[in-house]
Design a protein around this motif. Structure first.
Motif, PDB file in Angstrom:
ATOM      1  N   GLU A   7     -11.529   4.712  -6.757  1.00 45.68           N
ATOM      2  CA  GLU A   7     -10.545   4.216  -7.729  1.00 45.68           C
ATOM      3  C   GLU A   7     -11.173   3.196  -8.667  1.00 45.68           C
ATOM      4  O   GLU A   7     -10.957   3.223  -9.877  1.00 45.68           O
ATOM      5  CB  GLU A   7      -9.374   3.555  -7.001  1.00 45.68           C
ATOM      6  CG  GLU A   7      -8.384   4.548  -6.440  1.00 45.68           C
ATOM      7  CD  GLU A   7      -7.304   3.841  -5.643  1.00 45.68           C
ATOM      8  OE1 GLU A   7      -7.105   2.630  -5.876  1.00 45.68           O
ATOM      9  OE2 GLU A   7      -6.688   4.500  -4.793  1.00 45.68           O
ATOM     10  N   VAL A   8     -11.965   2.278  -8.083  1.00 45.60           N
ATOM     11  CA  VAL A   8     -12.588   1.244  -8.919  1.00 45.60           C
ATOM     12  C   VAL A   8     -13.523   1.905  -9.928  1.00 45.60           C
ATOM     13  O   VAL A   8     -13.548   1.556 -11.106  1.00 45.60           O
ATOM     14  CB  VAL A   8     -13.348   0.237  -8.040  1.00 45.60           C
ATOM     15  CG1 VAL A   8     -14.168  -0.712  -8.893  1.00 45.60           C
ATOM     16  CG2 VAL A   8     -12.372  -0.537  -7.182  1.00 45.60           C
ATOM     17  N   ASN A  45       6.385  -3.028  -5.645  1.00 40.84           N
ATOM     18  CA  ASN A  45       5.039  -2.545  -5.348  1.00 40.84           C
ATOM     19  C   ASN A  45       5.008  -1.650  -4.113  1.00 40.84           C
ATOM     20  O   ASN A  45       4.213  -0.735  -4.028  1.00 40.84           O
ATOM     21  CB  ASN A  45       4.110  -3.733  -5.107  1.00 40.84           C
ATOM     22  CG  ASN A  45       3.555  -4.253  -6.401  1.00 40.84           C
ATOM     23  OD1 ASN A  45       3.591  -3.544  -7.394  1.00 40.84           O
ATOM     24  ND2 ASN A  45       3.069  -5.453  -6.393  1.00 40.84           N
ATOM     25  N   TYR A  46       5.873  -1.971  -3.152  1.00 37.88           N
ATOM     26  CA  TYR A  46       5.854  -1.189  -1.928  1.00 37.88           C
ATOM     27  C   TYR A  46       6.463   0.185  -2.136  1.00 37.88           C
ATOM     28  O   TYR A  46       6.121   1.138  -1.461  1.00 37.88           O
ATOM     29  CB  TYR A  46       6.615  -1.932  -0.823  1.00 37.88           C
ATOM     30  CG  TYR A  46       5.815  -3.042  -0.213  1.00 37.88           C
ATOM     31  CD1 TYR A  46       4.628  -2.769   0.446  1.00 37.88           C
ATOM     32  CD2 TYR A  46       6.230  -4.355  -0.300  1.00 37.88           C
ATOM     33  CE1 TYR A  46       3.872  -3.776   1.006  1.00 37.88           C
ATOM     34  CE2 TYR A  46       5.487  -5.375   0.258  1.00 37.88           C
ATOM     35  CZ  TYR A  46       4.305  -5.078   0.915  1.00 37.88           C
ATOM     36  OH  TYR A  46       3.560  -6.078   1.467  1.00 37.88           O
ATOM     37  N   PHE A  47       7.411   0.284  -3.090  1.00 40.43           N
ATOM     38  CA  PHE A  47       8.038   1.569  -3.327  1.00 40.43           C
ATOM     39  C   PHE A  47       7.170   2.461  -4.196  1.00 40.43           C
ATOM     40  O   PHE A  47       7.216   3.676  -4.081  1.00 40.43           O
ATOM     41  CB  PHE A  47       9.410   1.376  -3.993  1.00 40.43           C
ATOM     42  CG  PHE A  47      10.377   0.660  -3.110  1.00 40.43           C
ATOM     43  CD1 PHE A  47      10.536   1.062  -1.796  1.00 40.43           C
ATOM     44  CD2 PHE A  47      11.104  -0.407  -3.565  1.00 40.43           C
ATOM     45  CE1 PHE A  47      11.408   0.399  -0.958  1.00 40.43           C
ATOM     46  CE2 PHE A  47      11.980  -1.076  -2.736  1.00 40.43           C
ATOM     47  CZ  PHE A  47      12.143  -0.679  -1.436  1.00 40.43           C
ATOM     48  N   LEU A  48       6.386   1.824  -5.079  1.00 37.40           N
ATOM     49  CA  LEU A  48       5.543   2.619  -5.957  1.00 37.40           C
ATOM     50  C   LEU A  48       4.273   2.987  -5.205  1.00 37.40           C
ATOM     51  O   LEU A  48       3.820   2.242  -4.352  1.00 37.40           O
ATOM     52  CB  LEU A  48       5.198   1.810  -7.205  1.00 37.40           C
ATOM     53  CG  LEU A  48       6.409   1.431  -8.048  1.00 37.40           C
ATOM     54  CD1 LEU A  48       6.001   0.513  -9.170  1.00 37.40           C
ATOM     55  CD2 LEU A  48       7.064   2.680  -8.596  1.00 37.40           C
ATOM     56  N   PRO A  49       3.702   4.146  -5.509  1.00 30.39           N
ATOM     57  CA  PRO A  49       2.472   4.532  -4.813  1.00 30.39           C
ATOM     58  C   PRO A  49       1.340   3.600  -5.212  1.00 30.39           C
ATOM     59  O   PRO A  49       1.325   3.084  -6.328  1.00 30.39           O
ATOM     60  CB  PRO A  49       2.215   5.945  -5.326  1.00 30.39           C
ATOM     61  CG  PRO A  49       2.950   6.024  -6.600  1.00 30.39           C
ATOM     62  CD  PRO A  49       4.133   5.136  -6.478  1.00 30.39           C
ATOM     63  N   PRO A  50       0.383   3.365  -4.288  1.00 28.73           N
ATOM     64  CA  PRO A  50      -0.732   2.489  -4.604  1.00 28.73           C
ATOM     65  C   PRO A  50      -1.490   3.041  -5.802  1.00 28.73           C
ATOM     66  O   PRO A  50      -1.642   4.249  -5.948  1.00 28.73           O
ATOM     67  CB  PRO A  50      -1.602   2.542  -3.351  1.00 28.73           C
ATOM     68  CG  PRO A  50      -0.742   3.092  -2.284  1.00 28.73           C
ATOM     69  CD  PRO A  50       0.288   3.933  -2.935  1.00 28.73           C
ATOM     70  N   GLY A  51      -1.935   2.155  -6.641  1.00 29.30           N
ATOM     71  CA  GLY A  51      -2.708   2.587  -7.795  1.00 29.30           C
ATOM     72  C   GLY A  51      -1.848   2.863  -9.008  1.00 29.30           C
ATOM     73  O   GLY A  51      -2.353   2.999 -10.100  1.00 29.30           O
TER      74      GLY A  51
END
Lengths: 338, 433
Positions: free
Chosen positions: A27-28, B287-293
């Protein structure tokens, strides 16, 4: 536009909710920049200068990792975090690593599911009192009024220390370090307690620093270090060994000035392995072979980073103390690069 | 024999000046400040207090040092000059004013936020002052998209394509009512643009952007800070929350069960929770509901939350205005044969909003000042920046100068808003005299 972004994001969220970010490195690289959480401002550790460029001791760790991973120490998005938002920002993936003078504790490491990748500063809680009080030891503080930041580990340490020594104190709760300085100077409390590095930085800003003394007792262990999420050990290794590379570089005498020369190859095999002219340590991390050389040439070794930001020649003027190399009686001890 | 007066004045005497103690400044002072022994004592005490305060503040503020590189240099200059008292170190403002105003916005692009602010002034003129030319309303309609483009930069097609969605919605209302019916057209005007934004807009702007790349350097949200951040959040919140608040107020007054209950639910939930909690929700929980990234801009989340929060308050203020109208106004509108939207637009809302103006403006002033709360979620608003500036070793230990500067800037904005509200009240004569 705004609405479209919101709804678009929600739609994407639904599709991609299953994906877990096990591949922080990828990702980075895809992003071309490291998202690094720092404090919103702490003297010597992280602060934006007049041009908006972040600088400081913790910032240097972020830049070193960016240099190791991307070859460019400026490819960092600094995300200012507060005491409340720092862990969520890391857990949710908003930032890739956190370098925010965060104390390594059991519950943060285990219960919050983070991985501390080392210690870049050994701190401890101390006391500062006006010289005119004539106090020379923390054991003489019975009955004192103490300015203390609420909601921090220092608050708990203070209670422990006074209780275990059968002393009483009167807390003056304050919210920020800035407020504490004003309250202390105004005489609202006899004693100000926080991390010793913070005390030194605060004392340096006083009109007459010599009118205040930092007491010799250090009542807690505050090992500060960078941390990453659980679940991506490869990324954790990169952050850990970048920090170790800076520490080892100082021990081996590699500086930002001579790193280019030494990277060509030396008599010392450990320097050669560190700088990539021998073996393939970079490849094992998934990085290029000159990863450590990039990190060292951009921010310097640990000693240079320390002296440039918080060392004795800066206004903060911290001595190396526990943060000296193990060969100099300190605690810095990098595992071997082998 | 009639009494003959021995003397009759035949011409008027020139009036004499009143005694010295009964005119001008002396009289005013005697009547207002020294009308009795108690008042005289109070006056003297007050004058002394004012003198005492000014005698401490003025030498400090006016004798301030403007040219220095750091706080310690300020102190050296002061000691060298030999003044015996503390003086302000205004040099920190000189060194960092651009940061307090613009945050980390690239300095060669400062013209963009400034131009956006001027444009905003032009765009809001026809709304605020009825003497301004009506044609300026075109600027008002374009303004939100132009401001977005100016501030964030990037390709010009994004804002244009997004604006097109509103045009589509407007066109459906305007021309579709005949075929779809009023209700159908309203629903279509909401659904079609949404579908357009979700599925078509991105592709179109992408295609246009690659075919005809017109754009300016884009600036990421994390470069925003200082008063620019406060104003962007405040103005966006104010502009978007007013229409939303009016709709919510109408919804709460509505006879339609679901709309009514949804509005009540929304307003009570939002108002029942402090703004800081909503900000934490925006910054942490989402943030917790949205996917990481997922990069869902923090500033955007904050603007949305602030807008929702403010709209709930505006809704209640407007509802007060609606409730204050006599029943006869509603019945009068009905008796003229106006439908719901016509009666609202022509009869009810103009009166209700007029009554609500003081409440609305004071909500806006509150909202603008509440933007400083974003400091707790790590956005660098003026207060946050003052913290960051102090974290620079050169300026650590400086407080009052920064806070006075920030306070003055906020005061100017809020004072202008409150003056405007008073002017508008006088002009519209909202009192029922």
């Amino acid at each position: 536009m705004k609405k479209s972004v919101l709804l678009g994001t929600l739609a994407v969220a639904g599709l991609a909710a299953g994906a877990v970010s096990a591949q922080t490195l990828d990702e980075v690289r895809a992003r071309g920049a490291l998202n690094c959480g720092v404090t919103t401002g702490l003297v010597g550790f992280a602060a934006p200068d007049a041009n908006g460029e972040w600088e400081g001791f913790d910032v240097g760790v972020c830049r070193a990792v960016a240099a190791a991973v991307l070859g460019d120490s400026t490819a960092v998005n600094f995300v200012p975090t507060t005491g409340q938002t720092r862990f969520t920002a890391l857990a949710s993936g908003e930032i890739d690593m956190l370098a925010r003078n965060t104390t390594w504790t059991f519950s943060r490491d285990v219960d919050l599911r983070f991985e501390f990748t080392g210690i870049n500063y050994y701190d401890g809680q101390g006391f500062m009192v006006p010289r005119e009080l004539g106090v020379s030891s923390a054991m003489e503080l019975d009955g004192a009024t103490v300015c203390i930041q609420t909601g921090t580990t220092t608050e708990l340490n203070l209670a422990d220390f006074f209780a275990s020594n059968n002393m009483s104190y009167e807390p003056v709760p304050i919210e920020t370090n800035a407020e504490a300085q004003q309250q202390y100077l105004a005489g609202a409390c006899d004693v100000y307690t926080t991390d010793a590095s913070g005390l030194a930085a605060t004392r340096a800003t006083f009109e007459d620093p010599s009118a205040h003394v930092v007491l010799p007792e250090i009542i807690s262990k505050e090992p500060l270090g960078p941390l990453v999420r659980h679940g991506d050990n490869e990324w954790g290794d990169i952050v850990r060994w970048t920090l170790n590379a800076l520490i080892a570089a100082e021990e081996l005498g590699v500086t930002s000035a001579n790193v280019a020369e030494l990277a060509a190859g030396t008599e010392n095999p450990e320097i050669n392995r560190l700088l990539g002219s021998e073996g393939d340590l970079g490849g094992m991390l998934g990085l290029s072979s000159d990863w450590a050389a990039n990190a060292i040439s951009s921010v310097g070794n640990y000693g240079e980073l320390f002296e440039g930001n918080i060392g004795e020649n800066t206004p903060i003027g911290l001595a190396r103390g526990l943060n000296a190399q193990w060969t100099d009686g300190g605690l810095l001890y990098s595992p071997p690069f082998r | 024999m009639a009494n003959t007066p021995s003397f009759v004045r035949t011409q008027m005497l020139e009036p004499q000046d009143p005694p010295l103690g009964e005119k001008g400044v002396v009289k005013w002072i005697r009547e207002n400040l020294f009308s009795g022994w108690l008042n005289s004592i109070l006056t003297l005490v007050s004058i002394y207090v004012i003198y005492w305060v000014l005698a401490h503040i003025l030498p400090w503020a006016l004798g301030g040092i403007w040219n220095a590189e750091s706080l310690s240099e300020c102190r050296e200059i002061r000691d060298a000059s030999g003044v015996g008292h503390d003086v302000a170190c205004w040099a920190v403002i000189g060194a960092r004013w651009h940061q307090l105003l613009f945050g980390f916005y690239p300095s060669e692009l400062y013209w963009r936020p400034i131009l956006a602010l001027i444009l905003f002034g032009v765009a809001i003129a026809p709304v605020l002052f009825d003497t301004a030319p009506r044609k300026l309303l075109i600027v008002t309609a374009i303004m939100p998209f132009a401001a977005y483009w100016l501030l964030w930069g990037g390709t010009i097609w994004g804002p244009i394509v997004t604006a097109l969605g509103f045009v589509i919605g407007w066109a459906i209302i305007k021309y579709g009512s005949a075929t779809l019916g009023a209700l159908g057209a309203t629903i279509a005007a909401i659904v079609v643009p949404l579908l357009y934004w979700l599925f078509v807009a991105g592709a179109i702007s992408g295609a246009l952007g690659s075919a005809l790349p017109i754009g300016i350097e884009s600036v990421a949200s994390d470069r925003f800070g200082g008063f620019m951040l406060a104003i962007v959040i405040g103005v966006a919140g104010i502009v978007m929350s007013l229409p939303l608040g009016i709709l919510l107020a109408l919804g709460r007054q509505s006879d339609l069960f679901i709309i009514n209950k949804c509005s009540v639910f929304f307003i009570e939930i939002i108002r029942g929770v402090p703004l800081i909690v909503w900000l934490f929700t925006a910054s942490l929980l989402l943030n917790y509901f949205l996917p990481p990234g997922t990069n869902f801009d923090l500033m955007l989340r904050v603007i949305i939350m602030v807008t929702l929060f403010s709209s709930a308050y505006i809704a209640e203020v407007v509802r007060g205005g609606l409730a204050a109208l006599p029943r006869g106004q509603y019945e009068g509108a009905d008796s003229l044969g106006l439908d719901y939207w016509q009666s609202m637009q022509l009869i009810i809302l103009p009166q209700a909003l007029k009554i609500s103006i003081p409440g609305i403006v004071s909500s806006f002033i509150g909202l603008f000042k509440d933007t400083t709360l974003v400091v707790f979620i790590g956005l660098l608003d003026p207060i946050g920046l003052s913290n960051a500036i102090r974290a620079d070793a050169a300026w650590n230990g400086i407080y009052w100068e920064l806070f006075i500067f920030i306070g003055l800037c906020f005061f100017i904005f809020c004072f202008l808003m409150s003056r405007y509200s008073m002017w508008l009240e006088r002009k519209l004569q909202t009192g029922h005299r």
